[in-house]
Design a protein around this motif. Structure first.
Motif, PDB file in Angstrom:
ATOM      1  N   PRO A 169      17.251  -0.036   8.676  1.00 35.65           N
ATOM      2  CA  PRO A 169      16.309   0.847   7.985  1.00 35.65           C
ATOM      3  C   PRO A 169      15.286   1.473   8.929  1.00 35.65           C
ATOM      4  CG  PRO A 169      16.562  -1.236   6.822  1.00 35.65           C
ATOM      5  CD  PRO A 169      17.242  -1.396   8.135  1.00 35.65           C
ATOM      6  N   HIS A 170      14.762   2.645   8.515  1.00 35.55           N
ATOM      7  CA  HIS A 170      13.719   3.341   9.268  1.00 35.55           C
ATOM      8  C   HIS A 170      12.423   2.542   9.327  1.00 35.55           C
ATOM      9  CE1 HIS A 170      16.231   6.629   7.686  1.00 35.55           C
ATOM     10  NE2 HIS A 170      15.790   7.386   8.663  1.00 35.55           N
ATOM     11  N   PHE A 171      12.126   1.857   8.247  1.00 38.29           N
ATOM     12  CA  PHE A 171      10.847   1.167   8.089  1.00 38.29           C
ATOM     13  C   PHE A 171      11.078  -0.015   7.161  1.00 38.29           C
ATOM     14  CE2 PHE A 171      11.241   4.563   4.984  1.00 38.29           C
ATOM     15  CZ  PHE A 171      11.050   3.880   3.793  1.00 38.29           C
ATOM     16  N   ALA A 172      10.080  -0.830   6.962  1.00 43.74           N
ATOM     17  CA  ALA A 172      10.160  -1.937   6.008  1.00 43.74           C
ATOM     18  C   ALA A 172       9.006  -1.803   5.025  1.00 43.74           C
ATOM     19  CB  ALA A 172      10.094  -3.281   6.732  1.00 43.74           C
ATOM     20  N   ALA A 173       9.347  -1.495   3.784  1.00 47.19           N
ATOM     21  CA  ALA A 173       8.320  -1.295   2.769  1.00 47.19           C
ATOM     22  C   ALA A 173       8.745  -1.989   1.471  1.00 47.19           C
ATOM     23  CB  ALA A 173       8.089   0.201   2.531  1.00 47.19           C
ATOM     24  N   PRO A 174       8.614  -3.324   1.453  1.00 49.96           N
ATOM     25  CA  PRO A 174       8.064  -4.195   2.487  1.00 49.96           C
ATOM     26  C   PRO A 174       9.170  -4.881   3.291  1.00 49.96           C
ATOM     27  CG  PRO A 174       8.219  -5.422   0.456  1.00 49.96           C
ATOM     28  CD  PRO A 174       8.777  -4.047   0.164  1.00 49.96           C
ATOM     29  N   ALA A 175       8.736  -5.772   4.199  1.00 48.77           N
ATOM     30  CA  ALA A 175       9.596  -6.802   4.763  1.00 48.77           C
ATOM     31  C   ALA A 175       9.273  -8.089   4.010  1.00 48.77           C
ATOM     32  CB  ALA A 175       9.330  -6.981   6.252  1.00 48.77           C
ATOM     33  N   PHE A 220      -0.971  -8.686   1.478  1.00 51.84           N
ATOM     34  CA  PHE A 220      -1.111  -7.233   1.528  1.00 51.84           C
ATOM     35  C   PHE A 220      -2.365  -6.822   2.293  1.00 51.84           C
ATOM     36  CE2 PHE A 220       1.333  -6.781  -2.671  1.00 51.84           C
ATOM     37  CZ  PHE A 220       2.517  -6.833  -1.983  1.00 51.84           C
ATOM     38  N   ALA A 221      -3.378  -7.658   2.292  1.00 50.52           N
ATOM     39  CA  ALA A 221      -4.640  -7.297   2.939  1.00 50.52           C
ATOM     40  C   ALA A 221      -4.705  -7.751   4.392  1.00 50.52           C
ATOM     41  CB  ALA A 221      -5.804  -7.904   2.163  1.00 50.52           C
ATOM     42  N   SER A 222      -3.576  -8.231   4.912  1.00 55.25           N
ATOM     43  CA  SER A 222      -3.582  -8.770   6.273  1.00 55.25           C
ATOM     44  C   SER A 222      -2.572  -8.041   7.143  1.00 55.25           C
ATOM     45  CB  SER A 222      -3.250 -10.269   6.249  1.00 55.25           C
ATOM     46  OG  SER A 222      -3.096 -10.743   7.563  1.00 55.25           O
ATOM     47  N   SER A 223      -2.868  -7.937   8.419  1.00 59.00           N
ATOM     48  CA  SER A 223      -1.934  -7.310   9.361  1.00 59.00           C
ATOM     49  C   SER A 223      -1.304  -8.321  10.300  1.00 59.00           C
ATOM     50  CB  SER A 223      -2.670  -6.261  10.200  1.00 59.00           C
ATOM     51  OG  SER A 223      -3.657  -6.889  11.001  1.00 59.00           O
ATOM     52  N   LEU A 224      -1.601  -9.618  10.101  1.00 65.62           N
ATOM     53  CA  LEU A 224      -1.099 -10.633  11.028  1.00 65.62           C
ATOM     54  C   LEU A 224       0.310 -11.060  10.658  1.00 65.62           C
ATOM     55  CD1 LEU A 224      -4.269 -12.896  11.186  1.00 65.62           C
ATOM     56  CD2 LEU A 224      -3.495 -11.276  12.920  1.00 65.62           C
ATOM     57  N   PRO A 225       1.077 -11.581  11.626  1.00 65.08           N
ATOM     58  CA  PRO A 225       2.352 -12.195  11.269  1.00 65.08           C
ATOM     59  C   PRO A 225       2.079 -13.402  10.383  1.00 65.08           C
ATOM     60  CG  PRO A 225       2.077 -12.083  13.670  1.00 65.08           C
ATOM     61  CD  PRO A 225       0.784 -11.669  13.055  1.00 65.08           C
ATOM     62  N   PHE A 247       5.099 -11.162   2.324  1.00 65.73           N
ATOM     63  CA  PHE A 247       5.391  -9.754   2.523  1.00 65.73           C
ATOM     64  C   PHE A 247       4.590  -9.197   3.696  1.00 65.73           C
ATOM     65  CE2 PHE A 247       7.278  -9.137  -1.703  1.00 65.73           C
ATOM     66  CZ  PHE A 247       6.791 -10.249  -2.361  1.00 65.73           C
ATOM     67  N   ARG A 248       5.131  -8.165   4.318  1.00 62.19           N
ATOM     68  CA  ARG A 248       4.366  -7.339   5.237  1.00 62.19           C
ATOM     69  C   ARG A 248       5.035  -5.963   5.296  1.00 62.19           C
ATOM     70  NH1 ARG A 248       5.566  -8.976  11.521  1.00 62.19           N
ATOM     71  NH2 ARG A 248       7.835  -9.137  11.398  1.00 62.19           N
ATOM     72  N   PHE A 249       4.373  -5.003   5.936  1.00 60.65           N
ATOM     73  CA  PHE A 249       4.906  -3.656   6.055  1.00 60.65           C
ATOM     74  C   PHE A 249       5.067  -3.313   7.538  1.00 60.65           C
ATOM     75  CE2 PHE A 249       4.798  -1.972   1.739  1.00 60.65           C
ATOM     76  CZ  PHE A 249       4.082  -2.973   1.092  1.00 60.65           C
ATOM     77  N   LEU A 250       6.218  -2.727   7.875  1.00 55.46           N
ATOM     78  CA  LEU A 250       6.541  -2.397   9.266  1.00 55.46           C
ATOM     79  C   LEU A 250       6.836  -0.913   9.395  1.00 55.46           C
ATOM     80  CD1 LEU A 250       9.002  -5.363  10.009  1.00 55.46           C
ATOM     81  CD2 LEU A 250       6.546  -5.290  10.445  1.00 55.46           C
ATOM     82  N   TRP A 251       6.560  -0.380  10.600  1.00 57.49           N
ATOM     83  CA  TRP A 251       6.739   1.044  10.872  1.00 57.49           C
ATOM     84  C   TRP A 251       7.422   1.201  12.225  1.00 57.49           C
ATOM     85  CZ3 TRP A 251       6.322   4.662   7.395  1.00 57.49           C
ATOM     86  CH2 TRP A 251       6.262   6.014   7.781  1.00 57.49           C
ATOM     87  N   PRO A 252       8.209   2.289  12.426  1.00 58.36           N
ATOM     88  CA  PRO A 252       8.867   2.472  13.724  1.00 58.36           C
ATOM     89  C   PRO A 252       7.866   2.480  14.878  1.00 58.36           C
ATOM     90  CG  PRO A 252       9.673   4.075  12.138  1.00 58.36           C
ATOM     91  CD  PRO A 252       8.511   3.385  11.494  1.00 58.36           C
ATOM     92  N   GLU A 253       8.238   1.812  15.954  1.00 60.00           N
ATOM     93  CA  GLU A 253       7.371   1.767  17.127  1.00 60.00           C
ATOM     94  C   GLU A 253       7.164   3.164  17.698  1.00 60.00           C
ATOM     95  OE1 GLU A 253       8.662  -0.330  20.889  1.00 60.00           O
ATOM     96  OE2 GLU A 253       7.320  -1.849  20.042  1.00 60.00           O
TER      97      GLU A 253
END
Length: 749
Positions: free
Chosen positions: A140-146, A15-20, A55-61
């Motif tokens: 889906p519009h987004f991934a919360a989470p993937a 959750f605290a990381s933005s990396l793949p 887990f990670r979180f994704l948003w529309p480009e």
């Protein structure tokens, strides 16, 4: 650190990381086109264990885009809170886009005290409006989470967004739960915990994106969405633990097995596959045909407790299609005069039984749309959907006046497809479904769901009067059983976890009723129906019902003698087993748990090992194995060898616990569920005595079989007939006569 604890510890790191942070999962197939924005460059990141979900979180480009970019997490507060699932440790993370905009926040609830299972709730709040939909419902519009499942989880169980929610062992988009597991049956299951009617989970490049369907046009800022994640061991056990969490969060108690007539009694069905589906007896209308069915049943001792009336009884729009029965929308939910000259209310009064009444979608020319606001299908779809609460008040008032006890809403998934409005708004489908069910509940009506896709299985958790769901496609006797039985048993597992009793659909209880669509396995159809613990509804021709077979399912008064839960596939069935198709269920009493096991050879060319060890069923104690069809006992064995198995024929066994005093209660062995709680509400050991409470119709004689390795010393209980004069070891059968009170206690020592 134990694996399950590592799961949550590593989740917090992710959750605290933005990396793949994930690696290739060999058997996870990408459903849609490659998404380069989310494809990992170099496998696992440091600190993410490939043996655990990540887990990670994704948003529309960009607005309307199906391409996603990872969000950057900024850890916030942590603490402890009380929730519907108990005390939870919490952690809050703020998620920003690469441009620095805060687009959502997540709050993770970790439950350390759930025994052998580990539970996690991820709550997200959308901070930035999504006002342009991608347009594809399955993306889906987004991934919360993937969620990236553990690398070893090469197997999948999910449910198609389709009528009857058929199971799939492939990763496909779904509105329902997704389970991944490995060859050792270590499993993780995740699903939406709210917003069920708009949710969508889609697999992309081996991970699952959890969000809303891409056809939702607007997701406003402030929208809150929750996801439930449960990890444990065993497919059945983990599904049950997930269902416990789902229902507990929403305060939903599972309805009793006999909550309403459709669940309590043997019923007569007239839907697709039944003999009188869009067909009457020669020279008769439906009123007279069904009254003839009732007279025949009374004369032959078949105790139907209700009748189901299908779509043939109300007017529908006509079309040039020869399949008009299937393609025409309803005009009114009122009986046609030529079907019921005295009206449906008059018929139900003469019948003297409650009704289960079917409904479908509406045609756009329906008079209801003149009185109520309707939304309509597009293009060639002639469907319409009244969306005012007052419409449902009218329908349910009619149901009460007709003598209906259970309202059956059919074609649910079809309506989702035909009416774009339902999927275009975040709350549209939910408002429609909830209005219907609430109107029924306000009038004391129960609801059966039919042709339901997974989102309906989940949404009903908010409505205790939804009690039944069709979990199998329409019964057609001539269709291979491999198409029906495995799907039904797997979907039954989902239904029961969500708090529903599954319905297999009608069946013919004897062979020879039809020339083309003749039922060759009526015994198996009846057995599977009863072991489902849901409705049992034959649909036989007048005079053709097999009375002896049907009475294996119920008492003299038609009360079904059920197991405690639906029969589901044993865990080995979810692996590459060469065994027959095996399902189990049970009756649990204070003195012990009796297991019912049915095995079927559904694939002769593939089935190589016709046996099962009791340890594969989770049974470690000694059992008496009772062959229900052959009436044989097997003592001292730790496995069942089925021998030569004929195609589709059931091998049916009752695995009876040996009690503290050495006895074993076989129960009422001429019934499928020999130890049903509806017949034996209490079985216990009191000192050296086996005490049994037997329940039934006053005057009914119930044969009760008991195994004893030594001659019993004493037998007591008023109302017993034909009690043995001298007691011998082995199986003793006593005939118990039910007194006026409806139950009697028998003691054997």
């Amino acid at each position: 650190m134990r694996p399950f604890f590592r799961f949550f510890f590593l989740a917090a790191i992710v959750f605290a990381s933005s990396l793949p942070f994930y690696s290739r999962a060999a058997a996870m197939e990408a459903f849609s086109e490659t998404d380069t924005a989310s494809t990992p460059d170099s496998g696992m990141i440091e600190g993410c264990d490939p043996a655990q979900p990540c887990f990670r979180f994704l948003w529309p480009e960009e607005p309307g885009s199906v391409k996603m970019t990872p969000l950057i997490g900024e850890p916030g507060e942590s603490g402890v809170e009380e929730t519907p699932l108990g005390r939870a440790k919490t952690a809050i993370v703020s998620w920003r886009s690469s441009a620095g905009d805060e687009v959502l926040t997540s709050k993770t609830y970790y439950y350390p005290d759930h025994g052998d299972f580990r539970s996690l709730v991820i709550e997200t709040e959308i901070k930035k409006e999504i006002s342009v939909a991608g347009g594809d419902y399955f993306k889906p519009h987004f991934a919360a989470p993937a969620i990236r499942p553990p690398l070893s989880h090469s197997r999948t169980l999910c449910y198609e967004v389709n009528a009857f929610s058929p199971p799939s062992d492939k990763p496909i988009p779904t509105s329902g739960p997704i389970m991944t597991f490995d060859d050792d049956l270590n499993a993780t299951i995740f699903s939406p915990l709210d917003n069920f009617m708009a949710s969508m989970q889609a697999p992309v490049n081996g991970e699952w994106r959890l969000g809303f369907g891409g056809s939702v046009k607007n997701v406003p800022a402030g929208t809150v969405h929750r996801v439930l994640v449960v990890s444990g061991r065993g497919v059945n056990a983990t599904m049950a633990a997930w269902g416990d969490g789902l229902r507990k969060w929403h305060g939903r108690e599972r309805p009793a097995r006999d909550a309403e007539p459709g669940l309590k009694y043997l019923g007569y069905y007239t839907d697709n596959g039944a003999y009188y589906y869009y067909k009457t007896a020669p020279g008769k209308n439906y009123h007279d045909t069904l009254m003839a069915v009732k007279r025949d049943a009374d004369e032959r001792g078949i105790p139907y407790g209700y009748f189901q009336v299908d779509s043939w009884w109300y007017p529908k729009a006509r079309s040039n299609n020869i399949m008009n029965a299937f393609t025409g929308g309803a005009l009114l939910w009122e009986p046609m005069d030529d079907m019921f000259p005295a009206g449906l209310a008059g018929f139900s009064r003469e019948l003297g039984l409650p009704l289960v009444a079917h409904n479908r979608w509406y045609d756009r020319t329906s008079p209801y749309c003149d009185r109520h606001e309707c939304v309509r299908g597009e293009g060639h779809k002639r469907a319409a959907l009244p969306i005012e609460d007052e419409f449902w008040d009218e329908i349910m008032d009619n149901a009460v006046s007709y003598g209906v006890s259970v309202y059956e809403q059919d074609w649910l998934h079809t309506q989702m497809n035909m009416i774009p409005w339902l999927r275009s708004g975040l709350n549209n489908a939910e408002s429609w479904f909830d209005a219907m069910v609430r109107a029924a509940d306000e009038r004391g009506l129960h609801v059966q769901l039919c042709m339901a896709s997974p989102e309906f299985f989940l949404q009903q958790v908010k409505h205790p009067n939804v009690t039944e769901v069709r979990a199998s496609g329409d019964y057609i006797a001539g269709v291979p059983k491999t198409y029906y039985w495995p799907k039904f048993h797997k979907t039954s597992m989902f239904a029961h976890a969500a708090g529903l009793w599954p319905f297999k659909d009608n069946f013919q209880s004897s062979s020879g009723q039809r020339t083309i669509r003749n039922e060759k396995w009526p015994y198996e159809e009846a057995l599977i129906s009863l072991l489902s613990a849901g409705p049992v509804g034959p649909g036989d021709k007048i005079g053709a019902a097999d009375v002896e077979l049907l009475m294996k399912t119920c008492r003299q008064d038609g009360v079904l003698l059920k197991p405690d839960r639906p029969a589901t596939p044993i865990d080995l069935m979810f692996l590459d087993s060469k065994k027959p198709w095996i399902v189990t269920t049970e009756s649990d009493h204070e003195a012990g748990r009796t297991v019912y096991l049915a095995a079927f050879n559904l694939w002769p060319a593939r089935m190589k090992d016709p046996s099962i060890a009791l340890s594969d069923l989770g049974i470690e104690d000694e059992r008496i194995i009772y062959n229900h069809k052959e009436k044989d006992l097997l003592l001292g064995s730790d496995r069942i060898d089925f021998g030569k198995m004929k195609r589709n024929e059931a091998n049916y066994y009752v695995l009876v616990p040996i009690l503290e005093n050495g006895m074993a209660l076989l129960g009422e062995t001429d019934k499928f569920a020999c130890l049903s709680g509806e017949r034996f509400p209490e079985v216990k050991i009191d000192g050296c005595a086996l005490k049994i409470t037997v329940m039934g119709v006053p005057g009914e004689t119930v044969p009760v079989s008991i195994y004893s390795p030594r001659p019993p010393q004493k037998m007591a209980g008023c109302g017993m007939a034909n009690m043995p004069a001298d007691f011998k070891e082995g199986v003793i059968t006593i005939k118990v006569v039910i007194p006026a009170s409806g139950q009697i206690c028998v003691s054997v020592e």
